[in-house]
Design a protein around this motif. Structure first.
Motif, mmCIF file in Angstrom:
data_model
loop_
_atom_site.group_PDB
_atom_site.id
_atom_site.type_symbol
_atom_site.label_atom_id
_atom_site.label_comp_id
_atom_site.label_asym_id
_atom_site.label_seq_id
_atom_site.Cartn_x
_atom_site.Cartn_y
_atom_site.Cartn_z
ATOM 1 N N HIS A 194 4.917 -0.679 3.272
ATOM 2 C CA HIS A 194 3.645 -1.216 4.125
ATOM 3 C C HIS A 194 2.839 -2.241 3.310
ATOM 4 O O HIS A 194 2.778 -2.301 2.027
ATOM 5 N N ASP A 195 2.259 -2.893 3.944
ATOM 6 C CA ASP A 195 1.374 -3.998 3.080
ATOM 7 C C ASP A 195 -0.104 -3.533 2.898
ATOM 8 O O ASP A 195 -0.135 -2.470 3.356
ATOM 9 N N THR A 196 -0.848 -4.421 2.538
ATOM 10 C CA THR A 196 -2.276 -4.003 2.233
ATOM 11 C C THR A 196 -3.183 -3.588 3.281
ATOM 12 O O THR A 196 -3.901 -2.549 3.232
ATOM 13 N N GLU A 197 -2.829 -3.883 4.644
ATOM 14 C CA GLU A 197 -3.424 -3.620 5.793
ATOM 15 C C GLU A 197 -2.707 -2.369 6.302
ATOM 16 O O GLU A 197 -3.101 -1.903 7.557
ATOM 17 N N GLY A 198 -1.740 -1.900 5.713
ATOM 18 C CA GLY A 198 -1.173 -0.633 6.267
ATOM 19 C C GLY A 198 -0.168 -0.896 7.367
ATOM 20 O O GLY A 198 0.475 0.129 7.829
ATOM 21 N N LYS A 199 0.265 -2.342 7.481
ATOM 22 C CA LYS A 199 1.335 -2.231 8.587
ATOM 23 C C LYS A 199 2.662 -2.385 7.929
ATOM 24 O O LYS A 199 2.977 -2.860 6.649
ATOM 25 N N SER A 207 0.837 -1.157 0.072
ATOM 26 C CA SER A 207 0.012 0.158 -0.067
ATOM 27 C C SER A 207 0.776 1.192 -0.058
ATOM 28 O O SER A 207 0.182 2.211 -0.279
#
Length: 836
Positions: free
Chosen positions: A797-802, A787
């Motif tokens: 960051h991954d798709t979950e925002g982490k 993302s």
């Protein structure tokens, strides 16, 4: 006693044997015959009448019979009453003889007087008198000196600390010598010249004038090494002259001209100094000029020896302090008929000495007699002029006392103002301290002739004996890339410079790994072998210390020995015997170190086998071996403090034992870290595991601490030299990078191999399409995975925002770097016009 005889008579008169024994058993049950019992003749008569030992059921008879039999004196005649003792005394002990044992080796030393290994036998019991030729102090001490003085320090320590001789060690400082006189004059005159600050044109003129006699000297030189040295000096001067001449021609600034002039002044120092000495040297009359130089370099020499952990001598003699003794020594040689006066100098008559029935000249190198080059080098540069040589009866004669010329220091003597010859100095000083005969005389190999042969001749002429020295020991040369190290050839590495690259222990180990009497080549390979040996031994000591730190009760240190312990102990005992034999064999430290290495290898295999079986190694056995090895390193001077085990940590200046002081805290840190790692593994908190690794790999090495993690075993904690750990870390990084490079290379080759099995057009098109993608764009199309991206297009960051984990980032970075390479290849193809 009569009652006892009557009782026995009645009992023994019973005819039936079983009834007789039963009656005797009942009778003896009322008597104490074990403690305080004295036999009577009645007991003796009763004992004689029994045919043999009674049956066990007759308990008291059996004990009575055995008691009498036990104190029988061994006579084969049972019925000989004289042979049976009837008192409290026991039988005499049987004869004893000592075991034959094994033949023990005797200490043998290579004796230059015989060119053989001779059994060492001091003249006076356990006391060993030893004289060693010290340095001529006119310049910095170099590794050639270290070769001699470290080697003799090792031999001295072995005789004193291993063989337990009472060694009395005397060494001299030569502070009056032709080299010192010449160097002191030249230094003084050059500094005066510098202080006058000659102009640049004047400097060029003087250098040109000084170069003429220097060039003549170069042309006359036949020695290839010396010629090469002179050529280097000449070429350096030429290279410095040209820039100064150009600066003057171009009329550059005074600052530029002065800068080039200073360079020339430094490069031309040797040429100018010799020229100035030739012109003005004879005008020097102040003796202090000749004492300042040796005082300075003697102090530097002692500092160097302390830095190398070389023991100071028991007695130090300086030539300048022994002038009266030298004069007396020379006079007695004259009185004994072996010296003669000529033009204020005194010479030794070699022909008369050699013709004497009780003497022999050149005991060490008889084949060198008549070698005028060697003889003239022994006389000194200031003492080989035509007029000096013409003063001798024979070219082989040498100076005992030299009449001083203008510009030389001088002392009063019966023959006029003068100074000592080189060889007489050692004879007079050693004779004053050690007397008419010493056990050992030591020096470098190149001193055998003429110096030591002349020492022997003049000393035996003085004492009228033929045994001034019993054992002559000569250390081998030290070379650099096969060339002898020499001050006069300006081919040397100072001890201070050597200690910038290696520790005193590493230098000593390098010497220990070679025979003391053979040539040693000082090279990177030599030093690397010493470094690796030190590391190998240190790792063993650290491992044993870690084992000994494991908790154990008082009785826990005494563990049962199985076959592995018995085998290791046998190896230990065998190696001690081998070490002793090697030391007896001319103090063969090279073999000793190899035997010690072999013992440690066996210990390492034993420790590994025990740990592999999840068993604790035998603490006491390993400790005994480690203490023995430590003691041997102390004997060799490789450990200089009172460390109980292993090499010291923290340097030699520590007031406290660094290891014992901080190890409890490091052990606590290690235990805490291990607990954290365990929890992190269980909870799968990989960031914490990475922090634990960073503590081990990045933080602790900066402070000289190594944590070694082993699967299923406690972390091993070691204190190691900081520089060593940082070097290990760099080497590890290089290995990992090389491993990575090889892996990528293998992957590339595999890819190429696979491409051969793919339709060429399809493959090339797919590859070209992939190559066209800039690395900053390759991840942006993967919206289902990432993302956010940084300014280089790298996902953060991954798709979950982490935030992505370090492990994920590491994998993506590899892909990114691979694409970078492909894209660069594509751009190169475009530039070359081959991208279609």
């Amino acid at each position: 006693m009569a009652a006892a005889a009557s009782d026995y008579h009645c009992i023994l008169s019973i005819s039936e044997e079983e009834a007789r024994l039963k009656a005797l058993n009942e009778y003896l049950s009322t008597r104490s015959y074990i403690l305080g019992f004295t036999f009577s003749h009645a007991d003796v008569e009763a004992f004689r009448q029994l045919s043999g030992p009674p049956m066990d059921q007759h308990f008291h008879v059996v004990r009575w019979y055995r008691h009498i039999e036990a104190i029988y004196d061994g006579s084969s005649e049972k019925h000989d009453s004289c042979k049976l003792q009837t008192s409290k005394s026991k039988r005499i002990q049987p004869p004893w003889s000592p075991p034959q044992g094994t033949k023990q080796p005797k200490l043998c030393l290579y004796n230059s007087l015989t060119r053989n290994k001779d059994v060492f036998q001091p003249q006076n019991g356990n006391r060993v008198t030893w004289y060693c030729c010290g340095p001529t102090v006119y310049d910095a001490s170099h590794m050639g000196h270290a070769r001699s003085y470290i080697s003799f320090d090792i031999l001295r320590r072995v005789l004193r600390d291993y063989f337990k001789y009472d060694v009395f060690y005397c060494m001299n400082i030569t502070d009056i010598d032709d080299k010192i006189i010449k160097r002191a004059r030249q230094n003084y005159l050059f500094e005066q010249y510098r202080e006058k600050k000659p102009s640049a044109p004047k400097l060029l003129e003087d250098v040109q004038t000084a170069s003429e006699p220097f060039s003549a000297k170069l042309n006359e030189t036949t020695d290839p090494d010396k010629k090469q040295m002179l050529e280097r000096i000449q070429n350096a001067v030429k290279d410095a002259v040209e820039p100064l001449e150009n600066a003057l021609q171009k009329k550059l600034s005074k600052e530029e001209v002065d800068k080039h002039a200073e360079v020339l002044l430094q490069e031309a120092k040797d040429i100018l100094s010799e020229w100035l000495d030739t012109k003005l040297g004879s005008l020097m009359t102040d003796n202090s000029i000749f004492s300042k130089l040796p005082k300075f370099w003697e102090e530097e020499y002692h500092k160097d020896m302390a830095a190398l952990n070389v023991l100071p001598p028991d007695v130090l003699t300086r030539v300048s302090e022994y002038i009266p003794e030298i004069v007396d020594f020379v006079q007695r040689i004259i009185d004994n008929g072996y010296g003669y006066v000529s033009t204020g100098s005194v010479y030794f008559d070699t022909m008369k000495f050699d013709a004497s029935e009780n003497h022999s000249y050149a005991k060490l190198v008889p084949e060198a007699v008549g070698d005028q080059k060697a003889l003239q080098e022994g006389e000194g540069d200031l003492s080989i002029s035509v007029d000096r040589l013409s003063e001798k009866h024979s070219p082989n004669d040498f100076a005992l006392w030299k009449s001083s010329k203008p510009g030389e220091p001088s002392w009063d003597s019966p023959w006029g103002k003068g100074r000592p010859g080189w060889h007489i100095e050692c004879s007079a000083m050693a004779g004053s301290i050690l007397g008419e005969s010493m056990d050992i005389h030591g020096g470098g190999f190149d001193l055998r002739f003429p110096h030591h042969d002349n020492e022997l001749a003049q000393s035996e002429a003085y004492f009228e004996n033929d045994c001034w020295v019993r054992y002559f020991l000569h250390t081998g040369h030290l070379t650099i890339a096969g060339c002898k190290m020499s001050k006069s050839l300006k081919n040397f590495i100072t001890i201070k410079d050597a200690l910038k690259n290696h520790t005193a222990r590493q230098l000593r180990l390098a010497f220990l790994m070679h025979s003391w009497k053979d040539t040693l080549d000082y090279s990177n390979n030599t030093m690397e072998s010493a470094i690796q040996y030190e590391k190998f031994m240190n790792e063993f000591f650290l491992n044993v210390k870690d084992i000994l730190r494991a908790p154990a009760g008082v009785t826990g240190q005494f563990e049962k020995w199985e076959n592995q312990e018995i085998e290791l102990n046998k190896s230990f005992q065998d190696k001690k015997v081998a070490v002793h034999e090697a030391l007896c064999d001319n103090i063969d430290t090279r073999t000793v170190l190899e035997e010690m290495r072999s013992l440690v290898s066996h210990c390492n295999s034993y420790i590994a086998a025990k740990k592999g079986a999840r068993q604790m190694p035998n603490r006491m056995l390993l400790e005994n071996i480690s203490v023995y090895l430590t003691q041997m390193f102390k004997v060799f001077g490789a450990i200089e403090n009172d460390e109980a085990m292993g090499f010291p940590v923290g340097g030699s200046g520590q007031n406290v034992n660094l290891e014992s002081a901080i190890m409890p805290y490091l052990q606590f840190l290690s235990d805490f870290r291990e607990s954290v790692r365990q929890i992190a593994r269980e909870k799968k908190v990989f960031e914490v595991l990475q922090l634990c690794d960073a503590l081990r790999d990045d933080v602790l090495p900066e402070h000289g601490v190594r944590f070694e993690d082993h699967e299923g075993l406690p972390t091993v904690v070691k204190l190691v030299d900081r520089e060593t750990l940082l070097k290990e870390r760099e080497e590890k990084k290089k290995m990992e990078e090389e491993k990575k490079r090889k892996k990528e290379e293998a992957a590339r080759k595999k890819q190429e191999q696979e491409s051969m099995n793919t339709t060429p057009i399809v493959f090339q098109a797919a590859k070209l399409a992939k190559m066209k993608i800039p690395p900053g764009e390759m991840f942006k199309s993967e919206n289902d995975k990432y993302s956010k991206f940084d300014e280089n297009g790298f996902p953060t960051h991954d798709t979950e925002g982490k935030e992505l984990s370090k492990g994920q980032m590491k994998k993506l970075k590899k892909l990114y770097e691979t694409q970078e390479k492909l894209y660069k290849e594509y751009l190169q193809m475009v530039q070359n016009g081959t991208a279609d």
